[in-house]
Design a protein around this motif. Structure first.
Motif, PDB file in Angstrom:
ATOM      1  N   VAL A   2       6.124  16.230  -0.513  1.00 21.42           N
ATOM      2  CA  VAL A   2       5.737  14.901  -0.050  1.00 21.42           C
ATOM      3  C   VAL A   2       6.953  14.220   0.560  1.00 21.42           C
ATOM      4  N   THR A   3       6.844  13.832   1.818  1.00 19.35           N
ATOM      5  CA  THR A   3       7.913  13.100   2.487  1.00 19.35           C
ATOM      6  C   THR A   3       7.506  11.635   2.566  1.00 19.35           C
ATOM      7  N   LEU A   4       8.287  10.793   1.911  1.00 15.94           N
ATOM      8  CA  LEU A   4       8.036   9.352   1.854  1.00 15.94           C
ATOM      9  C   LEU A   4       8.984   8.678   2.841  1.00 15.94           C
ATOM     10  N   ASP A   5       8.451   8.247   3.949  1.00 15.52           N
ATOM     11  CA  ASP A   5       9.243   7.629   5.019  1.00 15.52           C
ATOM     12  C   ASP A   5       9.012   6.124   4.994  1.00 15.52           C
ATOM     13  N   ARG A   6       9.784   5.441   4.146  1.00 16.77           N
ATOM     14  CA  ARG A   6       9.596   3.994   3.959  1.00 16.77           C
ATOM     15  C   ARG A   6       9.872   3.193   5.236  1.00 16.77           C
ATOM     16  N   ILE A  62       3.596   8.598   5.029  1.00 18.07           N
ATOM     17  CA  ILE A  62       3.724   9.612   3.985  1.00 18.07           C
ATOM     18  C   ILE A  62       3.079  10.894   4.487  1.00 18.07           C
ATOM     19  N   LEU A  63       3.840  11.985   4.422  1.00 16.87           N
ATOM     20  CA  LEU A  63       3.359  13.294   4.839  1.00 16.87           C
ATOM     21  C   LEU A  63       3.330  14.203   3.621  1.00 16.87           C
ATOM     22  N   VAL A  64       2.186  14.835   3.375  1.00 13.55           N
ATOM     23  CA  VAL A  64       2.024  15.766   2.264  1.00 13.55           C
ATOM     24  C   VAL A  64       1.763  17.145   2.856  1.00 13.55           C
ATOM     25  N   GLU A  65       2.626  18.122   2.487  1.00 20.18           N
ATOM     26  CA  GLU A  65       2.503  19.476   3.009  1.00 20.18           C
ATOM     27  C   GLU A  65       2.319  20.461   1.860  1.00 20.18           C
ATOM     28  N   TYR A  66       1.431  21.390   2.038  1.00 13.50           N
ATOM     29  CA  TYR A  66       1.101  22.399   1.042  1.00 13.50           C
ATOM     30  C   TYR A  66       2.254  23.364   0.821  1.00 13.50           C
ATOM     31  N   ASP A 115       2.090  25.679  -2.514  1.00 17.19           N
ATOM     32  CA  ASP A 115       1.559  26.808  -3.282  1.00 17.19           C
ATOM     33  C   ASP A 115       0.263  26.401  -3.977  1.00 17.19           C
ATOM     34  N   GLY A 116      -0.634  27.371  -4.149  1.00 13.25           N
ATOM     35  CA  GLY A 116      -1.875  27.118  -4.863  1.00 13.25           C
ATOM     36  C   GLY A 116      -3.057  27.775  -4.184  1.00 13.25           C
ATOM     37  N   PRO A 117      -4.248  27.201  -4.350  1.00 17.81           N
ATOM     38  CA  PRO A 117      -5.486  27.843  -3.893  1.00 17.81           C
ATOM     39  C   PRO A 117      -5.806  27.664  -2.405  1.00 17.81           C
ATOM     40  N   PHE A 118      -4.947  26.968  -1.669  1.00 18.29           N
ATOM     41  CA  PHE A 118      -5.200  26.733  -0.256  1.00 18.29           C
ATOM     42  C   PHE A 118      -4.463  27.745   0.606  1.00 18.29           C
ATOM     43  N   SER A 119      -4.972  27.974   1.796  1.00 14.40           N
ATOM     44  CA  SER A 119      -4.189  28.683   2.802  1.00 14.40           C
ATOM     45  C   SER A 119      -3.517  27.654   3.710  1.00 14.40           C
ATOM     46  N   HIS A 120      -4.060  26.443   3.702  1.00 16.97           N
ATOM     47  CA  HIS A 120      -3.497  25.345   4.488  1.00 16.97           C
ATOM     48  C   HIS A 120      -3.942  24.028   3.862  1.00 16.97           C
ATOM     49  N   MET A 121      -3.013  23.048   3.836  1.00 14.78           N
ATOM     50  CA  MET A 121      -3.360  21.691   3.439  1.00 14.78           C
ATOM     51  C   MET A 121      -2.281  20.768   3.983  1.00 14.78           C
ATOM     52  N   GLU A 122      -2.709  19.743   4.692  1.00 14.42           N
ATOM     53  CA  GLU A 122      -1.792  18.724   5.195  1.00 14.42           C
ATOM     54  C   GLU A 122      -2.488  17.381   5.103  1.00 14.42           C
ATOM     55  N   ASN A 123      -1.737  16.398   4.640  1.00 20.51           N
ATOM     56  CA  ASN A 123      -2.282  15.068   4.417  1.00 20.51           C
ATOM     57  C   ASN A 123      -1.288  14.050   4.977  1.00 20.51           C
ATOM     58  N   VAL A 124      -1.772  13.069   5.738  1.00 28.95           N
ATOM     59  CA  VAL A 124      -0.903  12.040   6.312  1.00 28.95           C
ATOM     60  C   VAL A 124      -1.484  10.665   5.993  1.00 28.95           C
ATOM     61  N   TRP A 125      -0.606   9.789   5.515  1.00 30.41           N
ATOM     62  CA  TRP A 125      -0.923   8.388   5.320  1.00 30.41           C
ATOM     63  C   TRP A 125      -0.054   7.576   6.276  1.00 30.41           C
ATOM     64  N   ALA A 126      -0.615   6.567   6.912  1.00 34.62           N
ATOM     65  CA  ALA A 126       0.159   5.640   7.738  1.00 34.62           C
ATOM     66  C   ALA A 126      -0.323   4.226   7.443  1.00 34.62           C
ATOM     67  N   PHE A 127       0.617   3.302   7.350  1.00 33.80           N
ATOM     68  CA  PHE A 127       0.318   1.924   6.961  1.00 33.80           C
ATOM     69  C   PHE A 127       0.836   0.983   8.047  1.00 33.80           C
ATOM     70  N   HIS A 128      -0.029   0.079   8.515  1.00 29.08           N
ATOM     71  CA  HIS A 128       0.325  -0.826   9.616  1.00 29.08           C
ATOM     72  C   HIS A 128      -0.077  -2.247   9.242  1.00 29.08           C
ATOM     73  N   MET A 176       0.834  -1.210   0.000  1.00 25.97           N
ATOM     74  CA  MET A 176       0.000   0.000   0.000  1.00 25.97           C
ATOM     75  C   MET A 176       0.865   1.256   0.000  1.00 25.97           C
ATOM     76  N   PHE A 177       1.973   1.233   0.729  1.00 24.77           N
ATOM     77  CA  PHE A 177       2.908   2.362   0.704  1.00 24.77           C
ATOM     78  C   PHE A 177       3.393   2.587  -0.728  1.00 24.77           C
ATOM     79  N   ASP A 178       3.815   1.513  -1.398  1.00 21.76           N
ATOM     80  CA  ASP A 178       4.302   1.625  -2.776  1.00 21.76           C
ATOM     81  C   ASP A 178       3.239   2.197  -3.704  1.00 21.76           C
ATOM     82  N   LEU A 179       2.016   1.807  -3.500  1.00 25.71           N
ATOM     83  CA  LEU A 179       0.921   2.293  -4.336  1.00 25.71           C
ATOM     84  C   LEU A 179       0.711   3.803  -4.160  1.00 25.71           C
ATOM     85  N   VAL A 180       0.729   4.267  -2.922  1.00 30.00           N
ATOM     86  CA  VAL A 180       0.545   5.692  -2.648  1.00 30.00           C
ATOM     87  C   VAL A 180       1.791   6.473  -3.083  1.00 30.00           C
ATOM     88  N   ASP A 181       2.953   5.854  -2.958  1.00 28.67           N
ATOM     89  CA  ASP A 181       4.214   6.461  -3.386  1.00 28.67           C
ATOM     90  C   ASP A 181       4.242   6.711  -4.896  1.00 28.67           C
TER      91      ASP A 181
END
Length: 154
Positions: A71-75, A80-84, A86-99, A17-22
């Motif tokens: 995007v920080t990919l911490d294998r 996986i951490l996604v940080e904004y 530039d663009g239409p947001f004032s804030h955007m943060e996305n985190v994926w964790a796989f267990h 799943m990590f590889d797929l999101v990566d």
């Protein structure tokens, strides 16, 4: 600030799943609202950690926006951490964790997905906000369906 969080148990390993999101370059073929994605920079930081800068175009009907994220990919930690950037947001943060879920006859894992975001423009928030909410609800399911296609349904 709008947020969305979900946890899904899938019939694939955490590494799969990590590889797929990566594999961000493939997002336009299966991720809801993603029309295009370009990786601008990819840097290995050692110890299995990689950072990339990507520009994504999202759209629905006549509305199209582009944004850039880091995007920080911490294998080693399957995170996986996604940080904004530039663009239409004032804030955007996305985190994926796989267990991985141990003691299963077949590979299974728990996928945690979290996103928080805020549009700069109230008008854009009104136009795209409800659409984003619906897309995030389908987002995790799209990755699970993609995993079944790539790795085979189990």
């Amino acid at each position: 600030m709008p947020t969305f969080r979900t946890t899904r148990r899938v019939k694939h390993s955490a590494a799969e799943m990590f590889d797929l999101v990566d594999d961000v370059e493939r997002y336009p073929s299966f991720v809801p609202l993603c029309k295009a994605l370009t990786v601008k920079q990819r840097l290995a930081r050692g110890e299995g950690v990689e950072t990339l800068v990507a520009e994504m175009e999202v759209g629905y009907r006549a509305i199209k926006e582009r944004f850039t994220s880091r995007v920080t990919l911490d294998r080693p930690h399957l995170k996986i951490l996604v940080e904004y950037v530039d663009g239409p947001f004032s804030h955007m943060e996305n985190v994926w964790a796989f267990h991985d879920e141990p003691e299963q006859k077949q590979p299974r894992c728990r996928v945690e997905f979290f996103i928080s975001y805020q549009f700069r423009s109230r008008m854009l928030a009104a136009l795209m906000g409800s659409m984003f909410d619906a897309a995030f609800r389908r987002f995790a399911a799209a990755f699970e369906a993609r995993a079944d296609l790539v790795y085979g349904a189990r």
